[in-house]
Design an enzyme around this catalytic site. Structure first.
Site, PDB file in Angstrom:
ATOM      1  N   PRO A 152       0.768  -1.239   0.000  1.00  0.00           N
ATOM      2  CA  PRO A 152       0.000   0.000   0.000  1.00  0.00           C
ATOM      3  C   PRO A 152       0.801   1.292   0.000  1.00  0.00           C
ATOM      4  CG  PRO A 152      -0.727  -1.466   1.741  1.00  0.00           C
ATOM      5  CD  PRO A 152       0.571  -1.959   1.257  1.00  0.00           C
ATOM      6  N   GLU A 153       0.601   2.063  -1.044  1.00  0.00           N
ATOM      7  CA  GLU A 153       0.974   3.468  -1.067  1.00  0.00           C
ATOM      8  C   GLU A 153      -0.354   4.198  -1.313  1.00  0.00           C
ATOM      9  OE1 GLU A 153       4.741   4.490  -3.089  1.00  0.00           O
ATOM     10  OE2 GLU A 153       4.726   2.444  -3.796  1.00  0.00           O
ATOM     11  N   LYS A 191      -1.275   7.653   3.429  1.00  0.00           N
ATOM     12  CA  LYS A 191      -1.506   6.206   3.399  1.00  0.00           C
ATOM     13  C   LYS A 191      -2.464   5.756   4.487  1.00  0.00           C
ATOM     14  CE  LYS A 191       3.304   5.768   1.906  1.00  0.00           C
ATOM     15  NZ  LYS A 191       4.645   5.308   2.312  1.00  0.00           N
ATOM     16  N   ARG A 247      15.803   0.235   1.694  1.00  0.00           N
ATOM     17  CA  ARG A 247      14.929   0.249   0.524  1.00  0.00           C
ATOM     18  C   ARG A 247      15.798   0.368  -0.721  1.00  0.00           C
ATOM     19  NH1 ARG A 247      11.046   0.007   3.922  1.00  0.00           N
ATOM     20  NH2 ARG A 247      11.899  -2.053   3.827  1.00  0.00           N
TER      21      ARG A 247
END
Length: 258
Positions: free
Chosen positions: A2-3, A58, A247
């Site tokens: 989810p973004e 978000k 990341r």
DNA sequence: TTGCATGTTCCGGA
DNA sequence: GTCCGGAACATGCA
């Protein structure tokens, strides 16, 4: 997953099922509940109806005639609608039953989860650590934000307290569309580059929200970034990648020079 | 077995 | 105060 676009899709799911009374709350794994237990959650929601849900960054807020349920999906959360006799998924953690079906909060890794706010004021307050939503920030504020930060562009774009909604995939996608290297110091960008970034952000968000996800098109970075032999959709150049704080950042060395 | 995964927080150090 | 990296959270997959 989810973004912002994914959460927007979850908001739509919820919006389709407002107005019917909640008949019960089943907590299959309390590991996703934050600051609230299964009993209190059920007591607060049973018999109530969801009103119009809203999203900021978000986060998803679901008002329920007084209390407000808030969802924070982490990396693996989702919200989906099912019929009552649909086989539960092992990662379905919380089930909100309505009369003609149920909403399931599914979350493999349980990195974030569900909170219960007592009222609107508390719900609003819970958003105070977030910057403006990425779909709503005016151009001038976006410019000012970039101009004042000496850290890397990617870091600023994904800093939820500065700008809410962009995650790892979206930030890389937007930089790629704008042809700006994500590792550049944010305040070094010139006017044209900031304008290009803002336009890219609007376009990428618009198309992603429409799709309910960052669409993995081959003409977009997201469609090729995870291939071992991934090349830039514009050039036949291998993509560059670098890990920053856990990341992976991906860019094209030709159209996004350092 | 190891590394990695679209999120976030906390901590230490520069 | 600003910025960065690393570890942690919990789980599955290649």
């Amino acid at each position: 997953m989810p973004e912002l676009p994914d959460v927007e899709a979850f908001r739509r799911v919820l919006a389709e099922h407002t107005g019917d009374p909640i008949t019960g709350v089943r907590v299959r794994d309390p590991g996703v509940l934050r600051d609230v237990g299964p009993r209190r959650l059920d007591r607060a929601l049973r018999g109530h109806r969801f009103g119009t849900p809203r999203r900021h960054g978000k986060r998803l807020l679901a008002p329920a005639e007084g209390p407000v349920l808030t969802f924070h999906f982490g990396m693996t959360g989702s919200l989906s609608w099912h019929s009552h006799d649909d086989e539960p998924h092992p990662h379905d953690r919380v089930v909100l039953s309505l009369e003609d079906g149920e909403l399931r909060y599914r979350d493999m890794r349980k990195l974030q989860g569900i909170r219960l706010m007592e009222n609107e004021a508390e719900a609003e307050e819970s958003l105070s650590d977030l910057g403006p939503d990425a779909t709503e920030i005016p151009r001038g504020d976006f410019d000012a934000l970039l101009a004042r930060r000496r850290g890397r562009l990617k870091t600023v774009l994904t800093d939820q307290s500065a700008l809410a909604g962009l995650g790892n995939l979206l930030a890389d996608e937007i930089c790629w569309h704008a042809r700006v290297n994500p590792l550049r110091p944010a305040r070094d960008l010139d006017d044209d580059e900031r304008a290009a970034l803002y336009r890219a952000m609007r376009r990428v968000l618009r198309e992603s929200v429409k799709a309910g996800r960052v669409p993995p098109r081959r003409s977009w970075l997201t469609g090729v970034r995870d291939r071992p032999d991934g090349t830039c959709p514009r050039h036949d150049v291998p993509l560059s990648r670098e890990r920053m704080s856990g990341r992976t950042t991906v860019w094209c060395p030709r159209c996004q020079p350092r």
